[in-house]
Design an enzyme around this catalytic site. Structure first.
Site, mmCIF file in Angstrom:
data_model
loop_
_atom_site.group_PDB
_atom_site.id
_atom_site.type_symbol
_atom_site.label_atom_id
_atom_site.label_comp_id
_atom_site.label_asym_id
_atom_site.label_seq_id
_atom_site.Cartn_x
_atom_site.Cartn_y
_atom_site.Cartn_z
ATOM 1 N N ASP A 39 0.804 -0.916 0.084
ATOM 2 C CA ASP A 39 0.120 -0.016 -0.335
ATOM 3 C C ASP A 39 0.765 1.279 0.062
ATOM 4 O O ASP A 39 1.926 0.991 0.489
ATOM 5 C CB ASP A 39 -0.512 -0.289 1.062
ATOM 6 C CG ASP A 39 -1.510 0.929 1.390
ATOM 7 O OD1 ASP A 39 -2.437 1.232 0.410
ATOM 8 O OD2 ASP A 39 -1.486 1.480 2.746
ATOM 9 N N CYS B 163 -11.107 3.044 0.010
ATOM 10 C CA CYS B 163 -9.294 3.615 0.072
ATOM 11 C C CYS B 163 -9.333 2.510 1.888
ATOM 12 O O CYS B 163 -9.926 2.867 2.475
ATOM 13 C CB CYS B 163 -9.586 4.776 0.197
ATOM 14 S SG CYS B 163 -7.611 5.797 1.063
ATOM 15 N N HIS C 79 -7.433 2.926 3.762
ATOM 16 C CA HIS C 79 -6.928 4.359 4.665
ATOM 17 C C HIS C 79 -8.630 3.711 6.089
ATOM 18 O O HIS C 79 -8.659 4.056 6.474
ATOM 19 C CB HIS C 79 -6.774 4.825 5.156
ATOM 20 C CG HIS C 79 -5.705 5.141 4.525
ATOM 21 N ND1 HIS C 79 -5.035 4.432 2.450
ATOM 22 C CD2 HIS C 79 -4.356 5.837 4.759
ATOM 23 C CE1 HIS C 79 -3.178 4.782 3.163
ATOM 24 N NE2 HIS C 79 -3.153 5.251 4.708
#
Length: 273
Positions: A13, A187, A189
């Site tokens: 990532d 995403c 995150h």
């Protein structure tokens, strides 16, 4: 020569976001060794060009191949959207991304066929989720919204800070009043903001977490290719973590969200690959 099924799985990532995918792999594939790379020197990817994302992804894949990985998970929506199709052609091991598993789960979950996607600028502009979901079900309509500040907020450890609530309201106000019944956290995150986003959106919205769906896809892939590591007895698998910058900060963050403590995070010069 067959694949060494005891070999690790590579996960990468742009930063700490892919740890949400790693966490799901640890939980649901406890026998699989993992080598993780976080490109902390070049985070965020969402504002970078497609050419750069492909170049970064190639470098990281070359690095992971030096670790003898048997499969690679691109645990980054931006790189999955922009680089997956290119790099998949270039290596002889399976490579999966996070977009298709997330898209599939959303199409399955929606009842009114109106789906929201939040992600980085690059992911939303690529229209990748929309393309994939409309291939799965042509009647689906998709609203995309770029939320560029979510990544730095997570990376800086601001998930619980009140300023994050204000940013969520700023970005998602129009989503909340739309007719969507499912929302993809596009995403890796964003699952770290999941409870905040859920509180804001209300319980009539189904939140799709591609990190979980990707771990399930990996499980299926390893089974299908006869690569499942069933040689482990004892505690749990081994995990190695590498970053391109600020190893200590990464380690601290990882230990706050992963089920096992990481002792060492090694910093490497990714530009050498």
């Amino acid at each position: 020569m067959g694949v060494d099924y005891t070999a690790p799985v590579g996960v990468f990532d742009s930063g700490v976001g892919g740890l949400t995918v790693t966490r799901e792999i640890m939980r649901h594939l406890p026998n699989e060794h993992v080598v993780y790379f976080g490109d902390t020197a070049r985070v965020p990817y969402g504002s970078k060009s497609k050419d750069n994302i492909i170049r970064y992804s190639r470098q990281i894949i070359r690095f992971l191949q030096t670790k003898g990985v048997k499969a690679i998970v691109i645990a980054c929506n931006t790189a999955s959207a922009l680089a997956l199709d290119v790099v998949r052609q270039e290596v002889d091991i399976p490579v999966i991304g996070v977009v298709i598993p997330g898209a599939r789960a959303a199409v399955k979950a929606t009842e009114n066929k109106k789906i929201g996607v939040i992600g980085t600028e690059a992911t939303v502009q690529s229209g990748m989720y929309t393309k994939i979901m409309q291939k799965m079900d042509p009647e689906v309509s998709v609203i995309g919204k770029a939320c560029p500040l979510f990544v730095p907020l997570v990376e800086e450890g601001f998930a619980k800070h009140k300023v994050t609530g204000e940013i969520i309201d700023y970005y998602l106000d129009s989503m909340r009043t739309s007719e969507i019944d499912s929302l993809i956290l596009g995403c890796t995150h964003y699952p770290l903001l999941r409870s905040r986003i859920m509180d804001y959106m209300g319980d009539k919205i189904h939140l799709v977490n591609p990190a979980y769906e990707t771990a399930m896809d990996l499980k299926h892939l390893l089974k299908e290719k006869d690569m499942v590591n069933d040689a482990i007895t004892g505690e749990h698998a081994t995990y190695s973590f590498y970053v391109s910058d600020v190893a200590d900060k990464f380690k601290q963050f990882a230990n706050s969200i992963l089920p096992y403590d990481i002792e060492i995070t090694q910093q490497i010069n990714i530009e050498e690959y």
